[in-house]
Write an enzyme that holds these catalytic residues in place. Structure first.
Site, PDB file in Angstrom:
ATOM      1  N   GLU A 191      -6.053  -8.433  -0.035  1.00  0.00           N
ATOM      2  CA  GLU A 191      -6.762  -8.128   1.216  1.00  0.00           C
ATOM      3  C   GLU A 191      -8.226  -7.917   0.881  1.00  0.00           C
ATOM      4  O   GLU A 191      -8.558  -7.161  -0.030  1.00  0.00           O
ATOM      5  CB  GLU A 191      -6.200  -6.854   1.883  1.00  0.00           C
ATOM      6  CG  GLU A 191      -4.776  -6.997   2.369  1.00  0.00           C
ATOM      7  CD  GLU A 191      -4.287  -5.794   3.190  1.00  0.00           C
ATOM      8  OE1 GLU A 191      -5.119  -4.957   3.601  1.00  0.00           O
ATOM      9  OE2 GLU A 191      -3.069  -5.707   3.414  1.00  0.00           O
TER      10      GLU A 191
ATOM     11  N   GLU B  39       0.773  -1.243   0.000  1.00  0.00           N
ATOM     12  CA  GLU B  39       0.000   0.000   0.000  1.00  0.00           C
ATOM     13  C   GLU B  39       0.806   1.297   0.000  1.00  0.00           C
ATOM     14  O   GLU B  39       0.664   2.121   0.907  1.00  0.00           O
ATOM     15  CB  GLU B  39      -0.963  -0.004   1.210  1.00  0.00           C
ATOM     16  CG  GLU B  39      -1.972  -1.119   1.147  1.00  0.00           C
ATOM     17  CD  GLU B  39      -3.091  -0.996   2.184  1.00  0.00           C
ATOM     18  OE1 GLU B  39      -2.958  -0.190   3.132  1.00  0.00           O
ATOM     19  OE2 GLU B  39      -4.093  -1.707   2.039  1.00  0.00           O
TER      20      GLU B  39
END
Ligand SMILES: *[C@@H]1O[C@H](CO)[C@@H](O)[C@H](O)[C@H]1NC(C)=O
Ligand SMILES: *[C@@H]1O[C@H](CO)[C@@H](O)[C@H](O)[C@H]1NC(C)=O
Length: 535
Positions: A443, A339
């Protein structure tokens, strides 16, 4: 003759389809299928919201604060966000009036402005300015509190700061102030106290206590029994977040605490016992790639893209991990960076890092999967498909949450499910078809912003997500194995039947597919013989 021929064509196409559908399975994954993974979040990289009790023993861990003089009724301000003298002249508080506390001890702090300077005072009689670029003793202040949100601030020599009548902040209050309305008393507002990561934990407890807390956590949060549980439910992969300091184990730079390397070794051997493959995910890079607690940011800032030293240090970490695990039988791949922030990390810098990271992994393995994460915030993952990062076994990781964004706040259960079928499906299909890296939903979670959803609504949501994410060419990984918030806890979801994986159906389906393939090939041979006989 014609009939036999068309049968032959039919059988041949069916064969091709079967071989192809087996061949698209991810190399090396148990069960001849794609990745069906679970993240081991909050284990080797701490996230306070996953297990808040880890922080129970740290007093005064506050982060963003504002100070208002009780005599002037004005806020302390670093004009332009830093770089000049401090004034006490603002009626309202905004970013210039907000300071990040760098905790030194329970009572001592350094104050950082939005532009990154520290408040400094050379000694008695100084005017406090926001001009220091780094922090040491002249930038360290003691905060005394009463329990009505009022504070006194003093410098090392013991002299208290006061707000003067001409709106300066100076270290010359005579004697010791009381808690009445005097020039040395300020109201302190805590604007945010939302960072609870490895930095805050280790810095907050200090080395020895932090070591105890983390050793206990790493040894008890999960164990071999969890791998057995995952295996039984058809999970063939774990994605394991690690922090950059793992490469400096057992004595990483302060305040980080060693021990994660041994824990990762354990995870690999437990995984091997249960035919589970591991993805090592670099979740926290030096300097922080997104300012969040799970990237071990010290104060919410994103330092990673500001220095080439951070980037080369990160490549060193990848080199360390690849060299250590590339030949391990449970190793599947490495995710180069979790991320990165779209707002803070420029695409060209990230692509250059990803290309170098890809080559580093290839030094040790010709076939390990190299996983690159999309930038979070507003960025289109297609930007990574256009970047030509690596030719072989490259995977793009997308994180799909119906959370963490106001878009989802007032959606109903049905709206959420529709969103999966429309928006997510469209993106997945576009990327699956983009003739580039494989797609990984690295995720996702069976939670949403619906208040009091019923068990069957959760089951529907889980089913919709599984159906969609099963279509991702590399597979998926649930966030996360264990979580204090039960709906995010994978084991809770399975045990309470909120999420149904239908793993046994999958296994039966796979076996049937092989059986069908075998019998068709057998049948085809017979037909070929028949045709030959005719000729
Ligand atoms: C959600 O609904 C509430 C109540 O109708 C409303 O006050 C709020 O602004 C809405 N929030 C968003 C983000 O749409
Ligand atoms: C749901 O939305 C509300 C309102 O924005 C927010 O306070 C809450 O944290 C959200 N819940 C989750 C789980 O994201």
């Amino acid at each position: 003759m014609e009939l036999v021929f068309s049968k032959w064509v039919f059988v041949f196409s069916l064969c091709c389809w079967l071989i192809f559908s087996v061949a698209v399975a991810v190399e090396g994954v148990h069960g001849g299928s794609k990745v069906r993974g679970v993240n081991l979040g909050g284990w080797l990289v701490i996230e306070g919201w996953i297990k808040p009790s880890l922080f129970d023993g740290i007093p005064n861990g506050d982060m963003l604060v504002q100070f208002k003089s009780v005599t002037l009724q004005k806020y302390v301000s670093a004009e332009n966000g830093g770089g000049m003298d401090i004034s006490v002249d603002r009626d309202d508080a905004s970013s210039w009036e907000t300071f990040t506390l760098w905790r030194v001890s329970e009572l001592e702090f350094q104050f950082r402005t939005t532009q990154g300077q520290f408040l400094t005072c050379y000694g008695n009689g100084c005017s406090v300015s926001a001009t220091a670029t780094s922090a040491s003793s002249t930038e360290t202040f003691q905060i005394e509190r009463n329990n009505n949100g009022k504070v006194h601030i003093k410098i090392k020599s013991g002299t208290y700061l006061q707000a003067t009548m001409d709106n300066q902040l100076t270290a010359d209050y005579p004697g010791t102030p009381g808690w009445d309305d005097n020039a040395a008393t300020f109201e302190m507002t805590i604007v945010a106290n939302n960072l609870h990561g490895d930095y805050q934990l280790a810095n907050g407890y200090g080395h020895n206590k932090a070591k105890q807390v983390l050793e206990k956590h790493r040894n008890t949060f999960l164990n071999v029994g969890d791998f057995e549980f995952l295996y039984r439910h058809g999970i063939n992969n774990v994605r394991i977040p690690v922090g950059w300091w793992i490469a400096y184990d057992p004595d990483p730079p302060a305040p980080f605490i060693g021990g994660t390397l041994e824990a990762l070794d354990n995870a690999f051997s437990w995984a091997e016992d249960y035919s589970i493959k591991c993805i090592i995910d670099l979740h926290a890079a030096p300097g922080s790639q997104n300012g969040m607690e799970h990237s071990a940011s010290r104060d919410g800032t994103t330092g990673w893209p500001t220095s080439f030293d951070y980037i080369s240090q990160t490549l060193h970490v990848i080199d360390f991990l690849a060299s250590r695990y590339a030949k391990h039988p449970a190793f599947l791949g490495i995710e180069l960076l979790n991320e990165p922030s779209a707002a803070e990390v420029p695409l060209d810098m990230l692509v250059s890092y990803y290309k170098q990271g890809y080559e580093v992994v290839r030094k040790y393995s010709p076939s390990a999967y190299v996983i690159i994460c999309q930038r979070i915030g507003s960025a289109d993952p297609l930007e990574l498909y256009q970047a030509d990062i690596g030719s072989h076994n490259l995977v793009v990781d997308l994180h799909y949450y119906n959370l963490f964004d106001t878009f989802f706040v007032n959606l109903s259960a049905i709206d959420n499910i529709q969103f999966i079928y429309k928006s997510r499906e469209a993106q997945l299909q576009a990327l699956n078809g983009a003739n580039g890296p494989l797609v990984f939903i690295g995720e996702w979670v069976n939670e949403w912003n619906v208040t009091s959803g019923s068990q069957s609504e959760y089951q529907d949501f889980g089913r919709a997500q599984l159906e969609m994410y099963n279509a991702a060419s590399f597979g998926w990984a649930y966030w996360t194995l264990k979580n204090d918030r039960k709906h995010l806890d994978f084991e809770w979801n399975i045990r309470n039947n909120y999420l149904r994986l239908s793993s046994s159906e999958k296994k039966v389906f796979n076996s049937l597919r092989w059986l069908l393939l075998a019998s068709i090939c057998f049948y085809q041979c017979q037909i070929l013989e028949l045709v030959e006989n005719w000729i």
